[in-house]
Design a protein around this motif. Structure first.
Motif, mmCIF file in Angstrom:
data_model
loop_
_atom_site.group_PDB
_atom_site.id
_atom_site.type_symbol
_atom_site.label_atom_id
_atom_site.label_comp_id
_atom_site.label_asym_id
_atom_site.label_seq_id
_atom_site.Cartn_x
_atom_site.Cartn_y
_atom_site.Cartn_z
ATOM 1 N N THR A 65 0.808 -1.220 0.000
ATOM 2 C CA THR A 65 0.000 0.000 0.000
ATOM 3 C C THR A 65 0.840 1.269 0.000
ATOM 4 O OG1 THR A 65 -0.236 -0.544 2.323
ATOM 5 C CG2 THR A 65 -2.236 -0.652 0.991
ATOM 6 N N SER A 109 -0.341 4.146 -2.251
ATOM 7 C CA SER A 109 -1.635 4.754 -1.909
ATOM 8 C C SER A 109 -1.535 5.476 -0.566
ATOM 9 C CB SER A 109 -2.723 3.680 -1.879
ATOM 10 O OG SER A 109 -2.296 2.543 -1.166
ATOM 11 N N THR A 110 -0.719 4.935 0.337
ATOM 12 C CA THR A 110 -0.452 5.592 1.613
ATOM 13 C C THR A 110 0.186 6.960 1.378
ATOM 14 O OG1 THR A 110 -0.244 3.537 2.853
ATOM 15 C CG2 THR A 110 1.021 5.396 3.669
ATOM 16 N N ILE A 132 -2.478 9.347 0.265
ATOM 17 C CA ILE A 132 -3.283 9.786 1.416
ATOM 18 C C ILE A 132 -2.494 10.831 2.218
ATOM 19 C CG2 ILE A 132 -4.320 9.018 3.592
ATOM 20 C CD1 ILE A 132 -5.046 6.369 2.170
ATOM 21 N N THR A 169 -9.581 6.977 2.672
ATOM 22 C CA THR A 169 -9.864 6.113 3.825
ATOM 23 C C THR A 169 -8.967 4.875 3.758
ATOM 24 O OG1 THR A 169 -11.567 4.875 2.634
ATOM 25 C CG2 THR A 169 -12.305 6.814 3.850
ATOM 26 N N ASN A 170 -8.899 4.150 4.866
ATOM 27 C CA ASN A 170 -8.164 2.883 4.810
ATOM 28 C C ASN A 170 -8.493 1.993 6.002
ATOM 29 O OD1 ASN A 170 -6.350 3.738 6.985
ATOM 30 N ND2 ASN A 170 -4.901 2.319 6.111
ATOM 31 N N ALA A 188 -13.271 0.283 4.253
ATOM 32 C CA ALA A 188 -12.732 1.539 3.710
ATOM 33 C C ALA A 188 -13.694 2.117 2.679
ATOM 34 C CB ALA A 188 -11.359 1.301 3.097
ATOM 35 N N THR A 229 -7.513 2.240 -5.359
ATOM 36 C CA THR A 229 -7.246 1.502 -4.125
ATOM 37 C C THR A 229 -5.765 1.150 -4.034
ATOM 38 O OG1 THR A 229 -7.618 -0.664 -5.139
ATOM 39 C CG2 THR A 229 -9.528 0.421 -4.144
ATOM 40 N N TRP A 270 -3.915 -5.029 3.961
ATOM 41 C CA TRP A 270 -4.048 -3.591 4.207
ATOM 42 C C TRP A 270 -4.741 -2.996 2.983
ATOM 43 C CZ3 TRP A 270 -0.176 -0.824 7.705
ATOM 44 C CH2 TRP A 270 -0.403 0.552 7.746
ATOM 45 N N ASP A 311 -6.139 0.661 1.188
ATOM 46 C CA ASP A 311 -6.266 2.121 1.112
ATOM 47 C C ASP A 311 -7.236 2.447 -0.019
ATOM 48 O OD1 ASP A 311 -4.302 2.537 3.055
ATOM 49 O OD2 ASP A 311 -2.708 2.930 1.607
ATOM 50 N N ASN A 345 -8.525 4.112 10.548
ATOM 51 C CA ASN A 345 -7.573 4.531 9.530
ATOM 52 C C ASN A 345 -6.195 4.563 10.186
ATOM 53 O OD1 ASN A 345 -9.394 6.769 7.278
ATOM 54 N ND2 ASN A 345 -9.948 4.792 8.124
ATOM 55 N N SER A 399 -1.677 4.751 9.321
ATOM 56 C CA SER A 399 -0.590 4.916 8.377
ATOM 57 C C SER A 399 0.736 4.764 9.125
ATOM 58 C CB SER A 399 -0.669 6.281 7.696
ATOM 59 O OG SER A 399 0.193 6.306 6.581
#
Lengths: 385, 367
Positions: free
Chosen positions: A86, A89-90, A93, A237-238, A259, A366, A373, A375, B81, B83
């Protein structure tokens, strides 16, 4: 959000199985220079840099500092994020929050991987708990094979169904000049390709790619000055619900389901199949292109294959999925999720060239990674209210 | 933007010890998170989102963030959520703050961990360097810093006695801090007999590596209003990075100066001297303290106002180190610190990372 924010520039490298012509830093620089050129900005215009990859693929610790000559971060705030598959995509975000917060106006976000320098399966195997999980799940493919088997056995889905999804992604990639693999295949070719981990065959699976992607985020104070039609971020969102593979339920992909539900709730989406113009999904193998549609609320349980067979998700269909060819065509892991974001941005900006979905207004991307995981981001050509 | 809107609502730390063989790193994370939520009086259900701070090299695992999600509470309720930042914990906290200021969440739980007892830090930090051109030279966290120490000592005309004073002060302050891992002063004999590790660095000059985890709960003004008994407000925060150590003058730390300048502007202050009442600096080595203070323009701070907690010299955990400085500053601003300090209203907490501290993050915190 405190400030509305958007993607205003996208740059991708030439993606290939082995970019032996460049170092990692040069690969990063190639994407950065293209993104800056795309947005008609210079390094000096950028307020900060966020970069990510997976440490053990290149074996570089503190990659944001090692690559600073190429990533544009010298004398600037420079940050690294990493969450496995991810990561890309992280990063998208993070670009969203860091600019929406007003702390940064213009931010350069970079995902990259030089997989040719790694033992991909060797590195991924170490993701799993050394006591409980590592002996059972070697690399990424084994876990996905378990997911596919569980899905097939539960709903009577076949390898042929999955092959049809692989055919779609590989056909779409032909029109994407950035794609690593640009060869259309038939269902028969997919079915005849060698098994990697039963029921996953070579043409069901994503490649490992050398490549980088850079995306420029700008909040509402700057976005429209840079891009006439920015790609506004509507939701990010995730979920990451498990640390041990042994704890997983293999169906549905609950992290993606939650998500998606959170994003749909925020945006008032009731019928996602009708309300999105395209999706760029981090589907690393063909079976995910069936079952994860169900997690996204696009099809009832076990019905994902029907959407794919009916051509609904093909270019020209009601909801094209992976116009870029998706992960099956291109997979520089730390960049893969960010490429999905960049592709969605190009689509809603109307700048996706031969792979453009005509009139695309709203898109969803996504990311997928370690221990399921998920996202998710939503983009629109309209400024959020 | 209005930077006064985010508060430190809770802080928590794993039990200080150099070696924690009975606990895995995820268990250390859980320990810190539990302590933090207890300190805040907030349940995991109320937490808006989570930012963890992991390093795959430290943990010996790829996607090491995956291993601490459960322990940090990512699966609570309908899932949260989450990270992950890699680098110093102050950077993870910064990203956590941005996720509140973006309007995304009312609160962010930030947690960092390191288990030095399970790894070889010289090998781990050798991987900071370019595999083709630099690694074979034997560069690592300590040997690289030794080069910088020479330049800083020459440039600033520092002698061993000056470094002794830094070590003595940090260790004296740490002796009174129950959250410090090393809680013992240092004698002149101990300093003079300290073995040479990487000249000019002696063992006493090197912040000892410890196992640990630390957690912060950050919240919006609204979230803090209903809950926090003693919120500590973020006045400013910023970070910056320098060129690679082979490409810059190592006798300075411009990234620290830039980060401090940006944080100062965000806080709406004219200058730092006279405004900052005490500092909690992340020093991996004693020579860094005079350099950091000079770059911050805070060389004239009184002894008692420099690392009143003892700082990283009393136990340093990679990633955790900067969060520990924020925690120490927050505790003192709240009046929780065992040894009182008069007029402690505005603190500067600092985190650093990379070869010769290529990256710096500065937080200004007020009560």
């Amino acid at each position: 959000m405190a400030k509305r924010t958007a993607i205003v520039g996208v740059g991708q490298t030439e993606h290939a199985g082995n970019r032996y012509d460049v170092t990692g830093v040069e690969l990063i620089s190639e994407a950065v220079r293209r993104a800056l050129a795309d947005a008609e900005l210079t390094r000096e215009d950028i307020d900060g840099v966020v970069i990510g990859n997976m440490d053990h693929f290149e074996g570089i610790n503190a990659v944001e500092l090692w690559s600073i000559d190429g990533n544009g971060g010298i004398d600037k705030p420079t940050l690294k994020l990493t969450t496995g598959g991810t990561t890309g995509s992280t990063l998208a975000i993070a670009g969203t929050h860091l600019t929406a917060s007003g702390l940064f106006e213009k931010l350069l976000v970079i995902g990259w991987e030089k997989n040719s320098e790694s033992d991909t399966t060797g590195a991924i195997t170490t993701a799993f708990d050394p006591i409980w999980d590592r002996m059972v799940f070697a690399g990424a493919v084994a876990g996905l094979a378990v997911e596919a088997s569980a899905y097939m056995s539960r709903f009577g889905v076949t390898e042929k169904d999955a092959a049809r999804a692989a055919v779609r992604d590989r056909r779409h990639a032909v029109d994407n000049p950035h794609a690593h693999l640009r060869e259309a295949v038939t269902v028969e070719q997919v079915l005849r390709s060698p098994y990697i981990s039963d029921p996953i065959k070579l043409l069901d699976m994503c490649p490992r790619t050398d490549g980088a992607c850079a995306v420029i985020f700008a909040n509402e104070d700057a976005a429209e000055k840079i891009a006439p039609r920015p790609a506004w971020i509507h939701a990010a969102t995730n979920r990451h619900l498990h640390s041990y593979l042994g704890d997983l339920e293999w169906y549905p992909l609950r992290s993606l389901e939650l998500a998606a539900q959170e994003a749909y709730r925020k945006l008032g989406v009731r019928e996602p199949l009708k309300e999105f113009d395209l999706m760029e999904l981090y589907t690393p193998y063909s079976f995910a292109n069936l079952s994860w549609l169900e997690a996204l609320g696009l099809a009832a349980p076990g019905e994902g294959a029907r959407l794919v067979w009916d051509g609904v998700t093909d270019m020209g269909g009601k909801l094209p999925i992976n116009p870029s060819g998706g992960v099956l065509a291109t997979n520089p892991i730390g960049a893969t999720g960010l490429i999905r974001a960049g592709e969605c941005a190009l689509q809603v900006m109307g700048r996706a060239g031969k792979r453009q979905v005509p009139g695309a207004r709203r898109a969803l991307s996504t990311g997928f990674g370690g221990c399921l995981w998920s996202d998710l981001l939503v983009y629109g050509n309209d400024k959020p209210g | 933007m209005s930077p006064g809107r985010v508060a430190v609502i809770g802080v928590g730390r794993s039990r200080p010890a150099f070696r924690r063989p009975e606990s895995g790193f995820a268990e250390l994370v859980h320990e810190a998170v539990t302590a933090c939520l207890e300190d805040a009086g907030v349940s995991i259900a109320e937490v808006g989102n989570i930012v963890t701070c992991s390093n795959d090299f430290m943990d010996g695992r790829t996607i090491s963030s995956m291993a601490v999600g459960d322990a940090a509470g990512a699966a609570a309720g309908e899932g949260k959520n989450i990270s992950t930042v890699e680098g110093d914990g102050t950077l993870a906290a910064y990203y956590g703050m941005s996720r509140i200021l973006s309007g995304g969440y009312a609160s962010t739980l930030v947690v960092a961990h390191a288990k030095h007892s399970e790894g070889d830090y010289r090998l781990i930090t050798n991987a900071w360097f370019d595999p083709i051109y630099e690694r074979a030279l034997g560069l690592d966290w300590m040997s690289a810093a030794a080069l910088q120490a020479r330049l800083v000592m020459d440039g600033r005309r520092l002698c061993v006695g000056d470094l002794d004073r830094v070590v003595e002060r940090n260790r004296r302050h740490g002796a009174g801090n129950p959250e410090a891992t090393l809680r013992a002063g240092v004698s002149p004999e101990e300093l003079s007999g300290s073995p040479m590790m990487a000249p000019p660095l002696r063992a006493a000059d090197i912040s000892p590596l410890a196992d640990g985890a630390a957690a912060l709960l950050l919240g919006s003004e609204e979230f803090a209003g209903g809950r926090a008994k003693r919120p500590v407000w973020v006045a400013g925060a910023a970070f910056s990075a320098d060129p690679r150590m082979t490409d810059r003058d190592l006798s300075g730390a411009p990234a620290l100066r830039r980060a401090a300048e940006s944080a100062r502007r965000m806080a709406g202050l004219e200058k730092l001297p006279g405004e900052v009442d005490f500092v909690e600096l992340d020093e991996s080595f004693s020579y860094q303290q005079p350099l950091w203070l000079a770059e911050l323009g805070l060389e004239t701070l009184d002894d008692e106002r420099i690392n009143p907690s003892g700082g990283s010299a009393c136990g340093r955990s990679e990633g955790v180190a900067g969060l520990d400085r924020i925690i120490a500053a927050a505790r003192r601003l709240r009046g929780d610190a065992p040894v009182p300090l008069k007029n402690a209203r505005l603190a500067l907490a600092h985190g650093s990372g990379g070869p010769c501290a290529q990256s710096h993050c500065v937080w200004l915190l007020g009560n």
